[in-house]
Design a protein around this motif. Structure first.
Motif, PDB file in Angstrom:
ATOM      1  N   ARG A  20       0.825  -1.210   0.000  1.00  0.00           N
ATOM      2  CA  ARG A  20       0.000   0.000   0.000  1.00  0.00           C
ATOM      3  C   ARG A  20       0.858   1.258   0.000  1.00  0.00           C
ATOM      4  O   ARG A  20       0.538   2.238  -0.672  1.00  0.00           O
ATOM      5  CB  ARG A  20      -0.929  -0.019   1.208  1.00  0.00           C
ATOM      6  N   ALA A  21       1.951   1.216   0.762  1.00  0.00           N
ATOM      7  CA  ALA A  21       2.861   2.361   0.763  1.00  0.00           C
ATOM      8  C   ALA A  21       3.489   2.550  -0.615  1.00  0.00           C
ATOM      9  O   ALA A  21       3.679   3.681  -1.079  1.00  0.00           O
ATOM     10  CB  ALA A  21       3.946   2.165   1.820  1.00  0.00           C
ATOM     11  N   GLY A  22       3.807   1.445  -1.287  1.00  0.00           N
ATOM     12  CA  GLY A  22       4.358   1.533  -2.630  1.00  0.00           C
ATOM     13  C   GLY A  22       3.374   2.158  -3.602  1.00  0.00           C
ATOM     14  O   GLY A  22       3.735   3.016  -4.421  1.00  0.00           O
ATOM     15  N   ARG A  23       2.115   1.746  -3.531  1.00  0.00           N
ATOM     16  CA  ARG A  23       1.104   2.327  -4.420  1.00  0.00           C
ATOM     17  C   ARG A  23       0.881   3.801  -4.108  1.00  0.00           C
ATOM     18  O   ARG A  23       0.657   4.610  -5.018  1.00  0.00           O
ATOM     19  CB  ARG A  23      -0.208   1.545  -4.306  1.00  0.00           C
ATOM     20  N   LEU A  24       0.949   4.151  -2.823  1.00  0.00           N
ATOM     21  CA  LEU A  24       0.813   5.558  -2.445  1.00  0.00           C
ATOM     22  C   LEU A  24       1.939   6.386  -3.052  1.00  0.00           C
ATOM     23  O   LEU A  24       1.711   7.500  -3.549  1.00  0.00           O
ATOM     24  CB  LEU A  24       0.831   5.693  -0.919  1.00  0.00           C
ATOM     25  N   TYR A  25       3.148   5.838  -3.040  1.00  0.00           N
ATOM     26  CA  TYR A  25       4.259   6.557  -3.656  1.00  0.00           C
ATOM     27  C   TYR A  25       3.986   6.796  -5.136  1.00  0.00           C
ATOM     28  O   TYR A  25       4.201   7.907  -5.652  1.00  0.00           O
ATOM     29  CB  TYR A  25       5.573   5.791  -3.493  1.00  0.00           C
ATOM     30  N   PHE A  26       3.524   5.765  -5.845  1.00  0.00           N
ATOM     31  CA  PHE A  26       3.279   5.927  -7.280  1.00  0.00           C
ATOM     32  C   PHE A  26       2.157   6.927  -7.544  1.00  0.00           C
ATOM     33  O   PHE A  26       2.188   7.647  -8.551  1.00  0.00           O
ATOM     34  CB  PHE A  26       2.964   4.574  -7.924  1.00  0.00           C
ATOM     35  N   ALA A  27       1.180   6.988  -6.656  1.00  0.00           N
ATOM     36  CA  ALA A  27       0.128   7.994  -6.804  1.00  0.00           C
ATOM     37  C   ALA A  27       0.722   9.397  -6.678  1.00  0.00           C
ATOM     38  O   ALA A  27       0.410  10.297  -7.485  1.00  0.00           O
ATOM     39  CB  ALA A  27      -0.959   7.773  -5.751  1.00  0.00           C
ATOM     40  N   MET A  28       1.572   9.586  -5.680  1.00  0.00           N
ATOM     41  CA  MET A  28       2.206  10.892  -5.486  1.00  0.00           C
ATOM     42  C   MET A  28       3.138  11.215  -6.648  1.00  0.00           C
ATOM     43  O   MET A  28       3.232  12.370  -7.083  1.00  0.00           O
ATOM     44  CB  MET A  28       2.969  10.895  -4.161  1.00  0.00           C
ATOM     45  N   GLN A  29       3.822  10.199  -7.170  1.00  0.00           N
ATOM     46  CA  GLN A  29       4.719  10.418  -8.298  1.00  0.00           C
ATOM     47  C   GLN A  29       3.938  10.839  -9.538  1.00  0.00           C
ATOM     48  O   GLN A  29       4.377  11.710 -10.301  1.00  0.00           O
ATOM     49  CB  GLN A  29       5.523   9.143  -8.575  1.00  0.00           C
ATOM     50  N   SER A  30       2.781  10.235  -9.745  1.00  0.00           N
ATOM     51  CA  SER A  30       1.949  10.611 -10.878  1.00  0.00           C
ATOM     52  C   SER A  30       1.488  12.059 -10.764  1.00  0.00           C
ATOM     53  O   SER A  30       1.548  12.826 -11.744  1.00  0.00           O
ATOM     54  CB  SER A  30       0.733   9.675 -10.967  1.00  0.00           C
ATOM     55  N   LEU A  31       1.041  12.450  -9.572  1.00  0.00           N
ATOM     56  CA  LEU A  31       0.604  13.834  -9.369  1.00  0.00           C
ATOM     57  C   LEU A  31       1.763  14.816  -9.560  1.00  0.00           C
ATOM     58  O   LEU A  31       1.594  15.889 -10.141  1.00  0.00           O
ATOM     59  CB  LEU A  31       0.007  13.995  -7.974  1.00  0.00           C
ATOM     60  N   ALA A  32       2.951  14.434  -9.036  1.00  0.00           N
ATOM     61  CA  ALA A  32       4.126  15.282  -9.215  1.00  0.00           C
ATOM     62  C   ALA A  32       4.480  15.416 -10.697  1.00  0.00           C
ATOM     63  O   ALA A  32       4.855  16.500 -11.166  1.00  0.00           O
ATOM     64  CB  ALA A  32       5.306  14.725  -8.433  1.00  0.00           C
ATOM     65  N   GLY A  33       4.358  14.312 -11.436  1.00  0.00           N
ATOM     66  CA  GLY A  33       4.630  14.350 -12.867  1.00  0.00           C
ATOM     67  C   GLY A  33       3.668  15.268 -13.605  1.00  0.00           C
ATOM     68  O   GLY A  33       4.072  16.032 -14.498  1.00  0.00           O
ATOM     69  N   ILE A  34       2.401  15.209 -13.227  1.00  0.00           N
ATOM     70  CA  ILE A  34       1.413  16.105 -13.847  1.00  0.00           C
ATOM     71  C   ILE A  34       1.774  17.558 -13.570  1.00  0.00           C
ATOM     72  O   ILE A  34       1.761  18.406 -14.477  1.00  0.00           O
ATOM     73  CB  ILE A  34      -0.002  15.790 -13.312  1.00  0.00           C
ATOM     74  N   GLY A  35       2.091  17.840 -12.316  1.00  0.00           N
ATOM     75  CA  GLY A  35       2.460  19.212 -11.952  1.00  0.00           C
ATOM     76  C   GLY A  35       3.689  19.689 -12.694  1.00  0.00           C
ATOM     77  O   GLY A  35       3.757  20.846 -13.152  1.00  0.00           O
ATOM     78  N   TRP A  36       4.672  18.794 -12.833  1.00  0.00           N
ATOM     79  CA  TRP A  36       5.897  19.177 -13.531  1.00  0.00           C
ATOM     80  C   TRP A  36       5.627  19.462 -15.005  1.00  0.00           C
ATOM     81  O   TRP A  36       6.111  20.466 -15.549  1.00  0.00           O
ATOM     82  CB  TRP A  36       6.950  18.080 -13.385  1.00  0.00           C
ATOM     83  N   TRP A  37       4.842  18.613 -15.666  1.00  0.00           N
ATOM     84  CA  TRP A  37       4.569  18.832 -17.080  1.00  0.00           C
ATOM     85  C   TRP A  37       3.764  20.108 -17.301  1.00  0.00           C
ATOM     86  O   TRP A  37       3.972  20.826 -18.270  1.00  0.00           O
ATOM     87  CB  TRP A  37       3.842  17.629 -17.690  1.00  0.00           C
ATOM     88  N   ILE A  38       2.857  20.419 -16.404  1.00  0.00           N
ATOM     89  CA  ILE A  38       2.141  21.696 -16.504  1.00  0.00           C
ATOM     90  C   ILE A  38       3.133  22.848 -16.403  1.00  0.00           C
ATOM     91  O   ILE A  38       3.077  23.816 -17.179  1.00  0.00           O
ATOM     92  CB  ILE A  38       1.065  21.803 -15.399  1.00  0.00           C
ATOM     93  N   GLY A  39       4.071  22.739 -15.450  1.00  0.00           N
ATOM     94  CA  GLY A  39       5.089  23.773 -15.310  1.00  0.00           C
ATOM     95  C   GLY A  39       5.965  23.897 -16.539  1.00  0.00           C
ATOM     96  O   GLY A  39       6.332  25.005 -16.952  1.00  0.00           O
ATOM     97  N   VAL A  40       6.326  22.767 -17.145  1.00  0.00           N
ATOM     98  CA  VAL A  40       7.175  22.782 -18.333  1.00  0.00           C
ATOM     99  C   VAL A  40       6.519  23.558 -19.474  1.00  0.00           C
ATOM    100  O   VAL A  40       7.170  24.356 -20.169  1.00  0.00           O
ATOM    101  CB  VAL A  40       7.491  21.334 -18.781  1.00  0.00           C
ATOM    102  N   PHE A  41       5.231  23.346 -19.680  1.00  0.00           N
ATOM    103  CA  PHE A  41       4.555  24.001 -20.801  1.00  0.00           C
ATOM    104  C   PHE A  41       4.119  25.430 -20.490  1.00  0.00           C
ATOM    105  O   PHE A  41       3.806  26.193 -21.405  1.00  0.00           O
ATOM    106  CB  PHE A  41       3.349  23.166 -21.242  1.00  0.00           C
ATOM    107  N   LEU A  42       4.121  25.801 -19.204  1.00  0.00           N
ATOM    108  CA  LEU A  42       3.708  27.160 -18.847  1.00  0.00           C
ATOM    109  C   LEU A  42       4.873  28.069 -18.494  1.00  0.00           C
ATOM    110  O   LEU A  42       4.722  29.295 -18.536  1.00  0.00           O
ATOM    111  CB  LEU A  42       2.735  27.114 -17.664  1.00  0.00           C
ATOM    112  N   SER A  43       6.016  27.495 -18.114  1.00  0.00           N
ATOM    113  CA  SER A  43       7.138  28.306 -17.640  1.00  0.00           C
ATOM    114  C   SER A  43       8.411  27.998 -18.418  1.00  0.00           C
ATOM    115  O   SER A  43       8.876  26.847 -18.439  1.00  0.00           O
ATOM    116  CB  SER A  43       7.371  28.056 -16.143  1.00  0.00           C
ATOM    117  N   ASP A  44       8.982  29.028 -19.031  1.00  0.00           N
ATOM    118  CA  ASP A  44      10.250  28.844 -19.734  1.00  0.00           C
ATOM    119  C   ASP A  44      11.376  28.472 -18.774  1.00  0.00           C
ATOM    120  O   ASP A  44      12.281  27.708 -19.124  1.00  0.00           O
ATOM    121  CB  ASP A  44      10.615  30.132 -20.479  1.00  0.00           C
TER     122      ASP A  44
END
Length: 322
Positions: free
Chosen positions: A9-33
């Protein structure tokens, strides 16, 4: 608040957080030079996103939802990207922050993947071959001292000189360097001196009183409660971590300081439980009494005074007396 249990369960929680972090990072990449330049350099974000979003972001989300077989797809992709980003940053001097973040993600993905796949972290894998726990051979005190001296020279040279030099080079080459105030160098020098004296004192107590060395591969045959071990259970580890931090301060590298602190987490969460379990098996109530009286990291104000040292009387096992 109960501690987080390291299971699937802790492993799956990590992957959930990693997915959210990835989404946030990609939004930042396309919005911020700035974010795009710091993390991708001159790489095309569209091309990278074409592979990374399904294999990293969506893959992590699916693992979090219970699609277990995708664990190693995500972990393998993350390791591959971290290696590629490290090479890119080293050759070009660009995207250093992206390389650093992907290395951290690779470590996290592999660890979380093991949790999801096995339901636990197989920490015993770290102690194998020359690192396996073995009792020191029966020999003279001078031989133990000589062997300990060699270990100290080799390990201090590797972990306090070679690795920090490489890390400092990477920090500058990847444009990650953040200048530290000059007084930190003097503080680092004072800390290095104090920590080195503690390390030498600990090594001397282990080799002269424990019939062994500080390393698991030639671990002490007797429970050592002498010298600094009367104040804190793991003075060698405490000294080593402080030395690593001190070296980072002296050379002005925040990344070396982080390296030392990460080493403390690995030792505390992976190595220490294995060593302490072995000490409990070999020395029984004597070690348990000592562990209750002397803390692992925070030294006592007064020395612990046991009745005496306790030779190994149980079945053959191994571990360090610390």
């Amino acid at each position: 608040m109960p501690a987080l249990r390291l299971d699937a369960r802790a492993g799956r929680l990590y992957f959930a957080m990693q997915s959210l972090a990835g989404i946030g990072w990609w939004i930042g990449v396309f919005l911020s030079d700035s974010i795009r330049t710091l993390t991708l350099g001159e790489l095309s974000p569209t091309v990278v996103a074409w592979f990374d979003i399904p294999l990293f972001v969506i893959g992590s989300a699916l693992v979090a939802c219970g699609v277990r077989r995708l664990v190693w797809v995500v972990a393998s992709w993350t390791v591959l990207v971290s290696g590629g980003m490290a090479l890119y940053a080293t050759f070009t001097g660009l995207a250093g922050w992206g390389a650093l973040l992907m290395i951290a993600a690779a470590v996290g993905s592999v660890a979380a993947g093991l949790l999801v796949w096995l339901g636990r972290l197989p920490t015993e894998w770290i102690l194998f071959g020359p690192f396996a726990i073995r009792l020191a051979p029966v020999t003279s005190t001078s031989a133990h001292v000589a062997r300990t001296t060699g270990q100290v020279i080799a390990f201090w040279g590797l972990f306090l000189a070679v690795f920090p030099v490489i890390i400092a080079f990477v920090e500058h080459r990847w444009n990650l360097h953040l200048p530290l105030p000059d007084p930190t160098r003097w503080a680092g020098a004072a800390l290095l001196l104090a920590a080195s004296m503690l390390g030498i004192w600990s090594a001397a107590a282990m080799s002269t009183r424990g019939e062994g060395t500080p390393l698991p591969s030639a671990t002490a045959r007797r429970l050592v409660i002498a010298g600094p071990y009367r104040f804190v259970r793991n003075p060698m580890a405490l000294a080593g971590i402080a030395q690593g931090v001190a070296v980072g301060l002296i050379i002005g590298s925040w990344l070396v300081v982080v390296y030392a602190l990460c080493g403390s987490l690995v030792w505390n969460w992976i190595v220490r439980p294995l060593e302490e379990a072995d000490l409990g098996r070999r020395f029984g109530s004597a070690y348990l009494e000592y562990a209750r009286a002397v803390r692992c990291w925070l030294p006592r104000l007064t020395p612990f005074l046991p009745d005496g040292e306790h030779p190994v009387t149980q079945r053959r096992s191994s571990g360090t007396a610390s």
